[in-house]
Write a protein that holds these residues in place. Sequence first.
Motif, mmCIF file in Angstrom:
data_model
loop_
_atom_site.group_PDB
_atom_site.id
_atom_site.type_symbol
_atom_site.label_atom_id
_atom_site.label_comp_id
_atom_site.label_asym_id
_atom_site.label_seq_id
_atom_site.Cartn_x
_atom_site.Cartn_y
_atom_site.Cartn_z
ATOM 1 N N LEU A 24 0.954 -1.364 0.082
ATOM 2 C CA LEU A 24 -0.171 0.078 0.029
ATOM 3 C C LEU A 24 1.049 1.255 0.080
ATOM 4 C CD1 LEU A 24 -2.863 -1.072 2.320
ATOM 5 C CD2 LEU A 24 -2.912 -0.678 -0.011
ATOM 6 N N VAL A 28 0.355 4.157 -2.448
ATOM 7 C CA VAL A 28 0.068 5.672 -1.841
ATOM 8 C C VAL A 28 1.106 6.508 -2.621
ATOM 9 C CG1 VAL A 28 0.365 7.291 0.054
ATOM 10 C CG2 VAL A 28 -0.969 5.151 0.257
ATOM 11 N N THR A 31 -0.097 6.916 -6.282
ATOM 12 C CA THR A 31 -1.463 7.835 -6.334
ATOM 13 C C THR A 31 -1.112 9.285 -6.193
ATOM 14 O OG1 THR A 31 -1.959 7.116 -4.218
ATOM 15 C CG2 THR A 31 -2.983 5.752 -5.889
ATOM 16 N N GLN A 32 -0.416 9.652 -5.187
ATOM 17 C CA GLN A 32 -0.550 10.936 -4.925
ATOM 18 C C GLN A 32 0.122 11.814 -6.102
ATOM 19 O OE1 GLN A 32 1.614 10.721 -1.238
ATOM 20 N NE2 GLN A 32 -0.266 11.132 -0.116
ATOM 21 N N LEU A 35 -3.185 11.900 -8.376
ATOM 22 C CA LEU A 35 -4.505 12.116 -7.889
ATOM 23 C C LEU A 35 -4.921 13.573 -8.089
ATOM 24 C CD1 LEU A 35 -6.523 10.654 -6.140
ATOM 25 C CD2 LEU A 35 -5.735 11.654 -4.238
ATOM 26 N N LEU A 40 -10.489 11.476 -7.442
ATOM 27 C CA LEU A 40 -10.888 11.223 -6.025
ATOM 28 C C LEU A 40 -12.159 10.913 -5.740
ATOM 29 C CD1 LEU A 40 -9.572 11.415 -3.410
ATOM 30 C CD2 LEU A 40 -9.752 13.676 -3.296
ATOM 31 N N LEU A 42 -14.351 9.874 -7.953
ATOM 32 C CA LEU A 42 -14.522 8.497 -8.631
ATOM 33 C C LEU A 42 -14.199 7.238 -7.547
ATOM 34 C CD1 LEU A 42 -15.610 6.780 -11.097
ATOM 35 C CD2 LEU A 42 -13.419 6.943 -11.968
ATOM 36 N N ALA A 43 -13.148 7.611 -6.894
ATOM 37 C CA ALA A 43 -12.554 6.423 -6.245
ATOM 38 C C ALA A 43 -13.599 6.339 -4.981
ATOM 39 C CB ALA A 43 -11.188 6.895 -5.603
ATOM 40 N N GLY A 44 -13.913 7.556 -4.369
ATOM 41 C CA GLY A 44 -15.014 7.560 -3.227
ATOM 42 C C GLY A 44 -16.172 6.872 -3.642
ATOM 43 N N LEU A 82 -4.513 3.227 -7.471
ATOM 44 C CA LEU A 82 -5.699 3.759 -6.828
ATOM 45 C C LEU A 82 -6.800 2.429 -6.255
ATOM 46 C CD1 LEU A 82 -6.567 6.188 -5.562
ATOM 47 C CD2 LEU A 82 -7.701 6.955 -7.445
ATOM 48 N N VAL A 85 -5.860 0.900 -2.967
ATOM 49 C CA VAL A 85 -6.368 1.721 -2.032
ATOM 50 C C VAL A 85 -7.973 1.756 -1.540
ATOM 51 C CG1 VAL A 85 -6.534 4.297 -1.487
ATOM 52 C CG2 VAL A 85 -4.452 3.307 -2.393
ATOM 53 N N VAL A 86 -8.546 1.873 -2.614
ATOM 54 C CA VAL A 86 -10.184 1.833 -2.624
ATOM 55 C C VAL A 86 -10.618 0.314 -1.621
ATOM 56 C CG1 VAL A 86 -12.413 1.774 -3.762
ATOM 57 C CG2 VAL A 86 -10.681 3.426 -4.414
ATOM 58 N N THR A 88 -8.811 -1.594 -0.044
ATOM 59 C CA THR A 88 -8.490 -1.481 1.357
ATOM 60 C C THR A 88 -9.392 -0.516 2.345
ATOM 61 O OG1 THR A 88 -6.056 -1.485 0.515
ATOM 62 C CG2 THR A 88 -6.457 -0.893 3.040
ATOM 63 N N VAL A 89 -9.688 0.592 1.825
ATOM 64 C CA VAL A 89 -10.512 1.428 2.434
ATOM 65 C C VAL A 89 -12.001 0.679 2.860
ATOM 66 C CG1 VAL A 89 -12.142 3.598 2.420
ATOM 67 C CG2 VAL A 89 -9.843 3.617 1.863
ATOM 68 N N PHE B 147 -6.056 7.670 1.914
ATOM 69 C CA PHE B 147 -7.117 6.690 2.350
ATOM 70 C C PHE B 147 -8.196 7.563 3.067
ATOM 71 C CE2 PHE B 147 -3.073 4.253 2.260
ATOM 72 C CZ PHE B 147 -3.676 2.996 1.900
ATOM 73 N N VAL B 150 -10.375 9.179 0.403
ATOM 74 C CA VAL B 150 -11.165 8.117 -0.411
ATOM 75 C C VAL B 150 -12.458 7.871 0.836
ATOM 76 C CG1 VAL B 150 -11.408 5.998 -1.249
ATOM 77 C CG2 VAL B 150 -9.562 7.368 -1.986
ATOM 78 N N PHE B 153 -15.218 10.511 0.945
ATOM 79 C CA PHE B 153 -15.943 10.315 -0.173
ATOM 80 C C PHE B 153 -17.014 9.367 -0.159
ATOM 81 C CE2 PHE B 153 -13.257 13.868 -2.152
ATOM 82 C CZ PHE B 153 -14.557 14.316 -2.849
ATOM 83 N N MET B 154 -16.421 8.335 0.345
ATOM 84 C CA MET B 154 -17.187 7.029 0.384
ATOM 85 C C MET B 154 -18.324 7.183 1.462
ATOM 86 S SD MET B 154 -16.002 3.137 1.788
ATOM 87 C CE MET B 154 -16.099 4.005 3.318
ATOM 88 N N PHE B 200 -22.361 8.813 -10.057
ATOM 89 C CA PHE B 200 -21.323 9.326 -10.404
ATOM 90 C C PHE B 200 -21.476 10.858 -10.927
ATOM 91 C CE2 PHE B 200 -17.610 10.940 -12.797
ATOM 92 C CZ PHE B 200 -16.688 10.800 -11.908
#
Lengths: 213, 251
Positions: A24, A28, A31-32, A35, A40, A42-44, A82, A85-86, A88-89, B147, B150, B153-154, B200
């Motif tokens: 990870l 990270v 992605t930084q 990003l 961002l 879209l990832a959320g 990315l 990361v998603v 993992t969250v 993290f 994201v 946003f989630m 989206f």
Amino acid sequence: MHIPDGFVSPAVAITGAAVAVAGLGMCVRRTQLELTGRQLPLAGLVAAFFLVLEAPIIPVAVGTSGHLLGGTLAVALLGPWLGPVVITVVTVIQALFAGDGGLSTLGVNVVNLALVPAAVGYPVLLGLRRVLPRGPTSTSVAAGLAAAVSVLTAAVLFTAEYAVGGAAGVPTGTIAVSTIGVYALVAVVEAVVTALVVRGLLALRADLVQVAS
Amino acid sequence: MSAAHQSLLVPADTPVHHLAPQCKVAATALFVLAVAATPTGEYWPYLWYLLLLAAVAALARLPPLTLSRRLLVEVPFLLFVLALPIFDGPPSLTVLGVGLSVPGLHAATTIALKATFGLLATGILAATTPPPEIITGLERLRVPRVFTAVAAFMVRYTEVLAAELARMRIAAICRGGKARWLWQVRDVTAGLGALVVRSFERGERVYLAMVSRGYTGALPTALTGVAASRVAWAGALAMPALAAIGTVLAS
């Protein structure tokens, strides 16, 4: 597939955590750099998507007990850095709120669910796209096959983790047959769902699919 | 985090609810690690862990039933654990005509106990801390920005997505749609694709509105919480420290 607390030995849990942190950390750093703007949200959104779809209150539509793992889909949509990361969250939130998978086994779960699709699924996806003719259909077929390979790899890895440091003495052969057998079915469903979602998105909003470009 | 997750919160005015989220997250993680490190075949430490959890739950005024309802997610997994004593090595004792192995019994009990305590500990965290505060806590614990951004946003989009999904499901049911079999998978995935695009496009508007108000990837410090006092840290970490004493004594 989310391993609960106490299922593997502390040594395996610690090794898993170390591999997860290393993997990870690389994600990270990468992605930084990239990003920007729409990545961002879209990832959320993808994270929220998995969280809602994997909630136990929603029946899995295709009639199996396994829910979408989604790692390869995330990697196909967001790229190999990315995507993990998603996932993992989502895995962390599921462990904290839904009780799905343990906190001490988080590292192992992250390796199986988030890093395998990036390390195995993504190269398979890229390789298949090179072999197959250009076009949205072959991209989605490639994504589906990569998803199946990722799920099977995760099942084999799970068996290996159990063989090395399982907390119970069930013969590895029994575990291997049952896990890989069940996940062969999950792999088929995952492949079909991944391919169709990618195909649908390519038709509607191709700019949201990272592998399309 | 609507229906499924928000309902986990049990609002109350207690020291546990008011404790800085970073302390709670760290204490929960350490407690679960202490429990997970308990050697197989030792059972008295679990009584000690249960006592500690019960003390925290009482301090947070959590109804015991709410916490135990969380254990339902464990059921499919417990069925798997039940198989361990039967398949684990040669049977050494017989109960009701089924040969069971003693190491298998120990392994099964230990796995089930550890998973249960993990669920109870994260259950207390989820019952006393709303999801946005947990993200703040993780940010304070130096979790990389990607993290937490994201995750934030989630949290923001889960509500939108759940509502959109419910709307689309009702619409599909009204039209006689009922995806049950593998050959109907196209309906489901086409629906999922439409759901992603619809959500989206809404999320994109939310994001543009945030950017135009000055969002740069991090929330303003007013929203990211404050450093916890030493007393808060000491209070929070006392719990996993006491648990760890049990773990060390057992091994």
